[in-house]
Each structure stands twice: as structure tokens, then as C-alpha cells.
Design a protein around this motif. Structure first.
Motif, PDB file in Angstrom:
ATOM      1  N   SER A 159      -0.885  -5.468   7.927  1.00 53.57           N
ATOM      2  CA  SER A 159      -2.327  -5.470   8.185  1.00 53.57           C
ATOM      3  C   SER A 159      -2.727  -4.286   9.065  1.00 53.57           C
ATOM      4  O   SER A 159      -3.821  -3.721   8.913  1.00 53.57           O
ATOM      5  CB  SER A 159      -2.742  -6.786   8.848  1.00 53.57           C
ATOM      6  N   LYS A 160      -1.824  -3.881   9.957  1.00 54.84           N
ATOM      7  CA  LYS A 160      -2.106  -2.725  10.808  1.00 54.84           C
ATOM      8  C   LYS A 160      -2.175  -1.453   9.966  1.00 54.84           C
ATOM      9  O   LYS A 160      -3.063  -0.608  10.164  1.00 54.84           O
ATOM     10  CB  LYS A 160      -1.012  -2.587  11.863  1.00 54.84           C
ATOM     11  N   GLU A 161      -1.235  -1.327   9.017  1.00 56.52           N
ATOM     12  CA  GLU A 161      -1.237  -0.164   8.134  1.00 56.52           C
ATOM     13  C   GLU A 161      -2.481  -0.149   7.251  1.00 56.52           C
ATOM     14  O   GLU A 161      -3.047   0.912   6.966  1.00 56.52           O
ATOM     15  CB  GLU A 161       0.029  -0.167   7.272  1.00 56.52           C
ATOM     16  N   LEU A 162      -2.915  -1.328   6.821  1.00 60.70           N
ATOM     17  CA  LEU A 162      -4.119  -1.414   6.002  1.00 60.70           C
ATOM     18  C   LEU A 162      -5.343  -0.938   6.767  1.00 60.70           C
ATOM     19  O   LEU A 162      -6.185  -0.198   6.228  1.00 60.70           O
ATOM     20  CB  LEU A 162      -4.319  -2.857   5.511  1.00 60.70           C
ATOM     21  N   GLU A 163      -5.474  -1.347   8.015  1.00 59.73           N
ATOM     22  CA  GLU A 163      -6.604  -0.907   8.835  1.00 59.73           C
ATOM     23  C   GLU A 163      -6.568   0.602   9.037  1.00 59.73           C
ATOM     24  O   GLU A 163      -7.609   1.272   9.001  1.00 59.73           O
ATOM     25  CB  GLU A 163      -6.577  -1.617  10.197  1.00 59.73           C
ATOM     26  N   GLU A 164      -5.366   1.135   9.251  1.00 59.06           N
ATOM     27  CA  GLU A 164      -5.216   2.580   9.419  1.00 59.06           C
ATOM     28  C   GLU A 164      -5.645   3.315   8.153  1.00 59.06           C
ATOM     29  O   GLU A 164      -6.304   4.361   8.201  1.00 59.06           O
ATOM     30  CB  GLU A 164      -3.753   2.894   9.737  1.00 59.06           C
ATOM     31  N   LEU A 165      -5.294   2.733   7.006  1.00 55.82           N
ATOM     32  CA  LEU A 165      -5.657   3.317   5.716  1.00 55.82           C
ATOM     33  C   LEU A 165      -7.171   3.309   5.521  1.00 55.82           C
ATOM     34  O   LEU A 165      -7.766   4.290   5.072  1.00 55.82           O
ATOM     35  CB  LEU A 165      -4.961   2.536   4.602  1.00 55.82           C
ATOM     36  N   LYS A 166      -7.825   2.198   5.869  1.00 53.75           N
ATOM     37  CA  LYS A 166      -9.276   2.088   5.733  1.00 53.75           C
ATOM     38  C   LYS A 166     -10.003   3.106   6.604  1.00 53.75           C
ATOM     39  O   LYS A 166     -11.056   3.640   6.234  1.00 53.75           O
ATOM     40  CB  LYS A 166      -9.734   0.682   6.101  1.00 53.75           C
ATOM     41  N   ASN A 167      -9.425   3.374   7.785  1.00 53.96           N
ATOM     42  CA  ASN A 167     -10.048   4.339   8.690  1.00 53.96           C
ATOM     43  C   ASN A 167      -9.834   5.773   8.223  1.00 53.96           C
ATOM     44  O   ASN A 167     -10.618   6.664   8.552  1.00 53.96           O
ATOM     45  CB  ASN A 167      -9.468   4.176  10.101  1.00 53.96           C
ATOM     46  N   SER A 168      -8.761   6.006   7.456  1.00 54.09           N
ATOM     47  CA  SER A 168      -8.416   7.365   7.015  1.00 54.09           C
ATOM     48  C   SER A 168      -9.182   7.774   5.756  1.00 54.09           C
ATOM     49  O   SER A 168      -9.578   8.929   5.609  1.00 54.09           O
ATOM     50  CB  SER A 168      -6.911   7.467   6.753  1.00 54.09           C
ATOM     51  N   ILE A 169      -9.367   6.820   4.844  1.00 52.28           N
ATOM     52  CA  ILE A 169     -10.056   7.116   3.582  1.00 52.28           C
ATOM     53  C   ILE A 169     -11.242   6.167   3.457  1.00 52.28           C
ATOM     54  O   ILE A 169     -11.078   4.949   3.427  1.00 52.28           O
ATOM     55  CB  ILE A 169      -9.114   6.947   2.373  1.00 52.28           C
ATOM     56  N   LYS A 170     -12.430   6.718   3.372  1.00 47.89           N
ATOM     57  CA  LYS A 170     -13.647   5.907   3.376  1.00 47.89           C
ATOM     58  C   LYS A 170     -13.843   5.134   2.078  1.00 47.89           C
ATOM     59  O   LYS A 170     -13.483   5.601   1.002  1.00 47.89           O
ATOM     60  CB  LYS A 170     -14.873   6.794   3.622  1.00 47.89           C
ATOM     61  N   ASP A 171     -14.441   3.981   2.220  1.00 52.63           N
ATOM     62  CA  ASP A 171     -14.916   3.166   1.081  1.00 52.63           C
ATOM     63  C   ASP A 171     -13.827   2.822   0.064  1.00 52.63           C
ATOM     64  O   ASP A 171     -14.081   2.754  -1.134  1.00 52.63           O
ATOM     65  CB  ASP A 171     -16.063   3.888   0.351  1.00 52.63           C
ATOM     66  N   ILE A 172     -12.620   2.599   0.546  1.00 47.91           N
ATOM     67  CA  ILE A 172     -11.577   2.187  -0.391  1.00 47.91           C
ATOM     68  C   ILE A 172     -11.632   0.675  -0.593  1.00 47.91           C
ATOM     69  O   ILE A 172     -12.114  -0.073   0.263  1.00 47.91           O
ATOM     70  CB  ILE A 172     -10.164   2.589   0.086  1.00 47.91           C
ATOM     71  N   LYS A 173     -11.115   0.242  -1.730  1.00 48.48           N
ATOM     72  CA  LYS A 173     -11.015  -1.190  -2.016  1.00 48.48           C
ATOM     73  C   LYS A 173      -9.532  -1.545  -2.081  1.00 48.48           C
ATOM     74  O   LYS A 173      -8.826  -1.096  -2.984  1.00 48.48           O
ATOM     75  CB  LYS A 173     -11.708  -1.526  -3.329  1.00 48.48           C
ATOM     76  N   PRO A 174      -9.068  -2.331  -1.124  1.00 54.20           N
ATOM     77  CA  PRO A 174      -7.653  -2.706  -1.135  1.00 54.20           C
ATOM     78  C   PRO A 174      -7.376  -3.816  -2.141  1.00 54.20           C
ATOM     79  O   PRO A 174      -8.079  -4.823  -2.172  1.00 54.20           O
ATOM     80  CB  PRO A 174      -7.414  -3.196   0.297  1.00 54.20           C
ATOM     81  N   ILE A 175      -6.386  -3.615  -2.998  1.00 57.07           N
ATOM     82  CA  ILE A 175      -6.019  -4.656  -3.956  1.00 57.07           C
ATOM     83  C   ILE A 175      -4.498  -4.682  -4.132  1.00 57.07           C
ATOM     84  O   ILE A 175      -3.794  -3.743  -3.730  1.00 57.07           O
ATOM     85  CB  ILE A 175      -6.675  -4.457  -5.341  1.00 57.07           C
ATOM     86  N   SER A 176      -4.053  -5.730  -4.746  1.00 56.67           N
ATOM     87  CA  SER A 176      -2.688  -5.792  -5.252  1.00 56.67           C
ATOM     88  C   SER A 176      -2.794  -6.278  -6.692  1.00 56.67           C
ATOM     89  O   SER A 176      -3.006  -7.461  -6.943  1.00 56.67           O
ATOM     90  CB  SER A 176      -1.820  -6.748  -4.427  1.00 56.67           C
ATOM     91  N   ALA A 177      -2.693  -5.327  -7.618  1.00 61.45           N
ATOM     92  CA  ALA A 177      -2.818  -5.680  -9.028  1.00 61.45           C
ATOM     93  C   ALA A 177      -1.723  -6.649  -9.454  1.00 61.45           C
ATOM     94  O   ALA A 177      -1.925  -7.488 -10.326  1.00 61.45           O
ATOM     95  CB  ALA A 177      -2.768  -4.418  -9.883  1.00 61.45           C
ATOM     96  N   LYS A 178      -0.561  -6.541  -8.798  1.00 61.78           N
ATOM     97  CA  LYS A 178       0.584  -7.382  -9.156  1.00 61.78           C
ATOM     98  C   LYS A 178       0.354  -8.840  -8.775  1.00 61.78           C
ATOM     99  O   LYS A 178       0.729  -9.762  -9.505  1.00 61.78           O
ATOM    100  CB  LYS A 178       1.841  -6.854  -8.480  1.00 61.78           C
ATOM    101  N   THR A 179      -0.284  -9.060  -7.611  1.00 62.24           N
ATOM    102  CA  THR A 179      -0.495 -10.434  -7.135  1.00 62.24           C
ATOM    103  C   THR A 179      -1.947 -10.888  -7.252  1.00 62.24           C
ATOM    104  O   THR A 179      -2.309 -11.965  -6.793  1.00 62.24           O
ATOM    105  CB  THR A 179      -0.055 -10.546  -5.659  1.00 62.24           C
ATOM    106  N   ASN A 180      -2.808 -10.020  -7.848  1.00 65.72           N
ATOM    107  CA  ASN A 180      -4.236 -10.331  -8.076  1.00 65.72           C
ATOM    108  C   ASN A 180      -5.085 -10.330  -6.812  1.00 65.72           C
ATOM    109  O   ASN A 180      -6.229 -10.774  -6.848  1.00 65.72           O
ATOM    110  CB  ASN A 180      -4.395 -11.672  -8.796  1.00 65.72           C
TER     111      ASN A 180
END
Length: 465
Positions: A351-372
């Protein structure tokens, strides 16, 4: 162009089924049918009331072809405005062909594509835009396209056009009347009211023309290109969206070498998803062709979904700067197209890495296509790109290219009328532009048509409709 002969065709899809419906239409349809039909109760079809159904057998001499139900519709209270007979028989291919051939030998002609609906138009049962809506209704494959086709078939679009045409025609008559009294310098048409009408017509035409962008999308579906580097999960995302194993998924980069397309309905709107080959530098000839096609599909798409591997950001296989550059390239090349940036495989990062990712690249949508994870949110995002406000408010939406073209031409002529009124143009010149506008209005509803136009329209229908 109205013919009096009797036509016959299969009205249900070809192939074996539980039942099939064979339709006859024409002046002698009931008389021809009763010669080949033997009612179980001894009734004579021509003596029965309209809109009645009768049980019996279709016979060819002494041979019984099938036990059937025969529906009788007498003119003018039928779909075509003629005498119509519909025979519900068993769905064997053999039975269908035997019955059709029997009627062809006994006074019927095989119907052309769309000829039943063409006769409905020629006999005043439908106007041309309503007739075209019949084909759209048959072709509708999602809730939104069905709703638009139903509204048009009920006359929503044509009644709006007919009302405008009638009001314009009334003023045109007054302008023409002024020409008869030109020497007396009188004005029968109130110029102030005429300007108000012209402004109202222009506003309606612009609204209808603008609606075509939405209508065309709803009718034909929205092409969505799924792009990104190899092995970021594009095929997995396609499978998740479709809820089936449509594309081959492999850990080997470059597995998808050509585009894969499939359609689904989301929120009543049709979407055509295009899984493309991964974009990268390669010496593989086949893969290079696939990558070239990827760019072609991006050109054709109305929405671009850019996918990257969230896990690779933190495993040093990719960097934020590289991905940001790719995103900007797409935005610069397609500034008018909606772009959805997706960080895939978020199920394997913290979750920490996800927050870092959201702050680095604007307006991204986080998903996991494998787990839906996040796939349903992505679907909502895609439907938000379609302005369905007019659909929800039951407004008229234009979906037909022919109508769109006529509306554009009508708007051009009405705008000339407006300019003429503002500059004090003489009545005879105003009358010319008004006639042209009326002509284009009439093209839509079929009040003005040609055999070539009707032939082109109804040739696209299925036989039997």
C-alpha cells in the motif's frame, strides 16, 4: 413504384428451430394462402376477420406439408398496409423451403431485401426515418441502441422534423404569395416572427447535429484500444473485461502479435475492446507488423487505455520518468481522445508503494486484471466518457449518417435564409433558399425520395423484413 403482386419470404432467421414464420403480403395474399390451407374447423380464410389466427394444415394437392397456425391481417390494418398472411410452421429447413416453394408455384414472388418494410413506407404506414429505424432495431445489440431505435420507430425524430418543416412551409407559402403581389409591395409574412422561427429551427438543427456524435457511438459501439509495453497484462485485462479467456496469456513477452477484438455492453453502451501487440523495439518481423497495427488501432479508437506494470516500477525494470514520457507522447498525438492510464498488478505491491506511485504519476487507475481489483471501477470510468444525458432525458438522438448529412445541408440553407432576412434580401431569393431547406427536411422523412435512394436504403435490410 408500388406493386400489386404478392410476395413471400421467411420472416424468422434461416436455419432449424422450434418454429418458423413465413410471411405473404399483397392484394391476393389471403386468397393464395387459403388455396393451400385447410382449416381444422373448415373456415375459409378470406371470410375471417382481420387479426385472427387459425389452426390447420398446409397442403400441396393430397400431401400435407405441416400443421400450422395462420395469422390474417387485412388491409389497411397490417404492417405493410396490404393483405398479410403469416404462417407459423415447424422450424425444419425442409418444411420451410417446401412451403415457400409451394407459394412461389402458386402466384407469389420471392420478396427482395426489405420489401415488406418498403411497402409499409410506400403505403404510408411508416415514414422513411421510421422505416430505417426498423433495421436499426433489428441490429441493436445493447440497451442504448435499442432505446434510440425504438424512439425513432415511434416517430420521435420524424415528428420533430415534420413539425419544423410544416412551420417553415407555412412561411414559405406567404413569401411565395408576396411574389404574386410584387407590384403592390405588400408583406404577408411577418419578418419578426419569421426570424424567430428561423432562429428556433437553427437551434434545433444544431442540437440534432451535435447529437450525432453520441448517437453514432451508441449505435456502432465505442472502440477502445488497450496499449502498453509487452507483458504488462493487456491480454489479462481484456479477458477480465470480457469475463472469458478471449486472449492467450503468457509470461513470454510479445505473445500477442496481432490485435484481438471483442465487444461487450457496459451500462447499456456497446464497447469494442482491442487488445494490441506490446509496443517495444524488436527485430522480429511478425511482431513488428503487430506493433504497426497497434498504432493503426490507436488511430481508429475513440478511447485509449494505456497499461503499465506497477510491479516493474519498484523492481527497476521500468522507471516513472519513462512511463510519464510515453503517456505524454499519447496525449500529444491524440489530444482529443480520452486517455485512461492504468497501473496493473497492484496486488503484488504494498500500500505504501501504491501511494508513492499515485503521487508520481497523476490520475492513474490502480487495478489487478488477474484478481479483478479495480476492473468494475474502470468500466464506470469508460461509461462516463459517453454523454448519455440526452438518452436519459429521452431527447431525440441522430444515429443515421444519411439523416446527419441532410440536417447539415438543411442548416446551411436555413442559415442563408437568416442572413437574407438580416440583409433585407428580396422575397424571390429568400424563397429559393427556403425551398432548398424544405427539400432536405423532406429527404429525411421520405416526403422527397427517389427510387435509387429507396433502393440503397432497403437493400441493407434482411429478406423477410
Amino acid at each position: 413504384m408500388i406493386t400489386q403482386d404478392t410476395i413471400v419470404a421467411l420472416a424468422t432467421p434461416s436455419g432449424a428451430g422450434a418454429i418458423a414464420v413465413i410471411r405473404l403480403s399483397g392484394k391476393d395474399a389471403i386468397i393464395i394462402a387459403e388455396k393451400q390451407f385447410k382449416s381444422v374447423s373448415g373456415k375459409t380464410l378470406s371470410k375471417q376477420p382481420t387479426h385472427t389466427i387459425h389452426l390447420g394444415h398446409i397442403i400441396d394437392g393430397d400431401r400435407v406439408l405441416d400443421e400450422v397456425l395462420v395469422s390474417v391481417f387485412k388491409d389497411p390494418n397490417s404492417y405493410t398496409g396490404e393483405n398479410v398472411v403469416e404462417i407459423s410452421c415447424h422450424g425444419s429447413n425442409y418444411i420451410q423451403q417446401e412451403i415457400i416453394q409451394l407459394f412461389l408455384r402458386n402466384g407469389c414472388r420471392m420478396a427482395s431485401a426489405g420489401e415488406f418494410t418498403l411497402r409499409a413506407f410506400l403505403n404510408g404506414k411508416l415514414d422513411l426515418s421510421q422505416a430505417e429505424a426498423v433495421a436499426d432495431l433489428i441490429a441493436s445489440d445493447n440497451k442504448a441502441s435499442h432505446q434510440i431505435a425504438m424512439q425513432q420507430m415511434r416517430g420521435g425524430f420524424s415528428s420533430e422534423i415534420a413539425k419544423l418543416r410544416e412551420e417553415l412551409l407555412n412561411f414559405a407559402s406567404l413569401i411565395e404569395l408576396e411574389l404574386d403581389f410584387a407590384e403592390e409591395d405588400v408583406e404577408f409574412a411577418d419578418r419578426t416572427q419569421f426570424k424567430e422561427l428561423i432562429n428556433r429551427i437553427i437551434n434545433v438543427l444544431k442540437r440534432l447535429i451535435d447529437s450525432f456524435a453520441v448517437g453514432n457511438v451508441i449505435k456502432n459501439g465505442i472502440p477502445v484500444a488497450i496499449v502498453g509495453e509487452p507483458n504488462v497484462g493487456k491480454s489479462t485485462l481484456l479477458n477480465a473485461l470480457l469475463n472469458e479467456e478471449r486472449a492467450i496469456v503468457s509470461e513470454v513477452a510479445g505473445t500477442t502479435r496481432d490485435t484481438i477484438e471483442d465487444e461487450i455492453s457496459i451500462g447499456g453502451i456497446g464497447f469494442r475492446f482491442i487488445d494490441t501487440a506490446g509496443i517495444r523495439d524488436t527485430k522480429d518481423v511478425v511482431e513488428s507488423i503487430g506493433i504497426r497495427r497497434t498504432f493503426e488501432k490507436m488511430d481508429q479508437a475513440q478511447v485509449v487505455v494505456y497499461l503499465f506494470d506497477a510491479k516493474s516500477i519498484f523492481s527497476q525494470k521500468a522507471c516513472v520518468e519513462t512511463i510519464s514520457i510515453e503517456i505524454e507522447k499519447i496525449k500529444n498525438k491524440y489530444p482529443q481522445k480520452p486517455l485512461v492510464v492504468i497501473a496493473n498488478k497492484v496486488d503484488v505491491i504494498s500500500s505504501k508503494e501504491l501511494e508513492e506511485l499515485k503521487n508520481s504519476i497523476k490520475d492513474i487507475k490502480p487495478i489487478s486484471a488477474k484478481t479483478n481489483i479495480g476492473v468494475e471501477d474502470l468500466k464506470i470510468t469508460l461509461t462516463n466518457f459517453v454523454n448519455t444525458g440526452a438518452l436519459r432525458n429521452n431527447e431525440t438522438i441522430v444515429t443515421n449518417t444519411r439523416h446527419y448529412d441532410s440536417l447539415l445541408k438543411a442548416l446551411e440553407e436555413v442559415s442563408k435564409v437568416k442572413d437574407g432576412l438580416n440583409t433585407g434580401l428580396s422575397g424571390d431569393l429568400l424563397a429559393i433558399d427556403i425551398r432548398q431547406a424544405l427539400y432536405h427536411f423532406g429527404e429525411i422523412t421520405g416526403e422527397i425520395s427517389s427510387d435509387d435512394l429507396l433502393g440503397n436504403i432497403f437493400a441493407n435490410f434482411c429478406i423477410g423484413k
